[in-house]
Design a protein around this motif. Structure first.
Motif, short mmCIF file in Angstrom:
data_model
loop_
_atom_site.label_atom_id
_atom_site.label_comp_id
_atom_site.label_asym_id
_atom_site.label_seq_id
_atom_site.Cartn_x
_atom_site.Cartn_y
_atom_site.Cartn_z
N LEU A 178 -4.05 0.43 -5.49
CA LEU A 178 -3.72 -0.84 -4.82
C LEU A 178 -2.37 -1.42 -5.25
N PRO A 179 -2.03 -1.48 -6.55
CA PRO A 179 -0.72 -2.06 -6.93
C PRO A 179 0.48 -1.29 -6.39
N GLN A 180 0.28 -0.01 -6.08
CA GLN A 180 1.38 0.80 -5.57
C GLN A 180 1.65 0.56 -4.09
N LEU A 181 0.67 0.02 -3.38
CA LEU A 181 0.74 -0.04 -1.92
C LEU A 181 1.51 -1.24 -1.39
N GLY A 182 1.57 -2.33 -2.15
CA GLY A 182 2.33 -3.48 -1.71
C GLY A 182 1.48 -4.61 -1.16
N PRO A 183 2.13 -5.74 -0.82
CA PRO A 183 1.42 -6.97 -0.46
C PRO A 183 0.65 -6.93 0.85
N ALA A 184 0.91 -5.96 1.71
CA ALA A 184 0.18 -5.89 2.99
C ALA A 184 -1.22 -5.31 2.82
N PHE A 185 -1.52 -4.78 1.63
CA PHE A 185 -2.82 -4.15 1.41
C PHE A 185 -3.75 -5.07 0.63
N VAL A 186 -5.03 -5.05 1.01
CA VAL A 186 -6.03 -5.88 0.35
C VAL A 186 -7.35 -5.12 0.33
N GLN A 187 -8.17 -5.42 -0.68
CA GLN A 187 -9.48 -4.78 -0.77
C GLN A 187 -10.49 -5.60 0.01
N CYS A 188 -11.18 -4.94 0.95
CA CYS A 188 -12.16 -5.64 1.78
C CYS A 188 -13.59 -5.22 1.46
N HIS A 189 -13.72 -4.24 0.57
CA HIS A 189 -15.02 -3.66 0.24
C HIS A 189 -14.80 -2.85 -1.04
N LYS A 190 -15.85 -2.64 -1.82
CA LYS A 190 -15.66 -1.88 -3.06
C LYS A 190 -15.12 -0.48 -2.80
N SER A 191 -15.30 0.02 -1.56
CA SER A 191 -14.88 1.38 -1.24
C SER A 191 -13.70 1.45 -0.27
N PHE A 192 -13.10 0.30 0.07
CA PHE A 192 -12.04 0.32 1.08
C PHE A 192 -10.87 -0.61 0.73
N LEU A 193 -9.65 -0.12 0.98
CA LEU A 193 -8.44 -0.93 1.02
C LEU A 193 -7.90 -0.84 2.44
N ILE A 194 -7.39 -1.95 2.97
CA ILE A 194 -6.84 -1.90 4.33
C ILE A 194 -5.40 -2.42 4.34
N ASN A 195 -4.64 -1.91 5.30
CA ASN A 195 -3.28 -2.37 5.54
C ASN A 195 -3.35 -3.46 6.61
#
Length: 237
Positions: A178-195
């Motif tokens: 997650l820290p590598q992906l940038g501010p447009a990414f957020v965790q919406c579930h324990k198993s998912f990050l979304i752009n």
């Protein structure tokens, strides 16, 4: 570096264009690859992201046109800056508007017009919320543009990154990624990050992504997800 692909079926025209690109002010920032036929372009797209595409429209009898290839390989959300070239402007002057593109150059190419088109492409690219990351996958290091990632799914220790070029798998935790992906990414579930740039619809318990996939939102992340997405949209207005 800016990844540029030239699609031109005529060797003399390809050589002329390469010469003009090498003389452009920002030539040292370009990585240029050439394709002489549609299948060569398809192969290039499979292995590298394309920031700027300079494509001839008429690629010979029996071949897909440049316009058809853009429809096939470069949807609007890809972010690729498409510059069309043709010696038959009247024939294609309306058809090009079936696709997203930033310039329509007529042949013979004029240096000044080409450079105006390239300047516009680079300006557009600089506005994108994008960074590049290196993902280790199956013994290979794969460079990825974060703007072209739809979402990431974690399956135990394996992360699947769903991108515009396909799915990439890597043994990395979401917490590390997650820290590598940038501010447009957020965790919406324990198993998912979304752009968030790739979301078309936010619902109470899921998100509809631009690739048509639906990603779940857990109860624990629901409030945080809604606030993050509303903040993201507000900042872009």
């Amino acid at each position: 570096m800016v990844q540029v692909v030239v699609l031109e079926d005529r060797p003399a025209h390809r050589e002329e264009l390469m010469g003009l690109l090498e003389q452009w002010t920002l030539a040292d920032q370009l990585e240029i690859e050439c394709a002489a036929a549609p299948d060569e372009l398809r192969e290039l797209v499979r292995r590298t992201p394309v920031d700027i595409l300079l494509t001839d429209i008429d690629l010979g009898e029996g071949e897909s046109s440049g316009i058809q290839l853009v429809q096939e390989l470069f949807p609007a959300e890809s972010g690729t800056q498409v510059i069309y070239m043709t010696g038959y402007p009247v024939r294609f002057c309306t058809e090009v508007y079936q696709t997203e593109h930033i310039y329509f150059l007529t042949k013979p190419l004029r240096r000044e017009e080409l450079y105006i088109a390239l300047d516009r492409a680079v300006r557009n690219l600089s506005r994108r919320e994008e960074r590049r990351i290196a993902i280790q996958s199956g013994g290979r290091i794969i460079p990825l543009s974060t703007a072209r990632i739809y979402y990431v799914e974690s399956d135990r220790r394996l992360a699947r990154l769903y991108t515009m070029q396909g799915t990439v798998e890597s043994y990395i935790s979401l917490a590390r990624l997650l820290p590598q992906l940038g501010p447009a990414f957020v965790q919406c579930h324990k198993s998912f990050l979304i752009n968030m740039a790739q979301v078309t619809q936010l619902e109470s318990d899921s998100l509809l992504m631009k690739n048509g996939d639906r990603v779940p939102i857990s109860q624990a992340h629901r409030k945080e997800m809604r606030e993050a997405y509303l903040s993201y949209l507000t900042c872009r207005l």
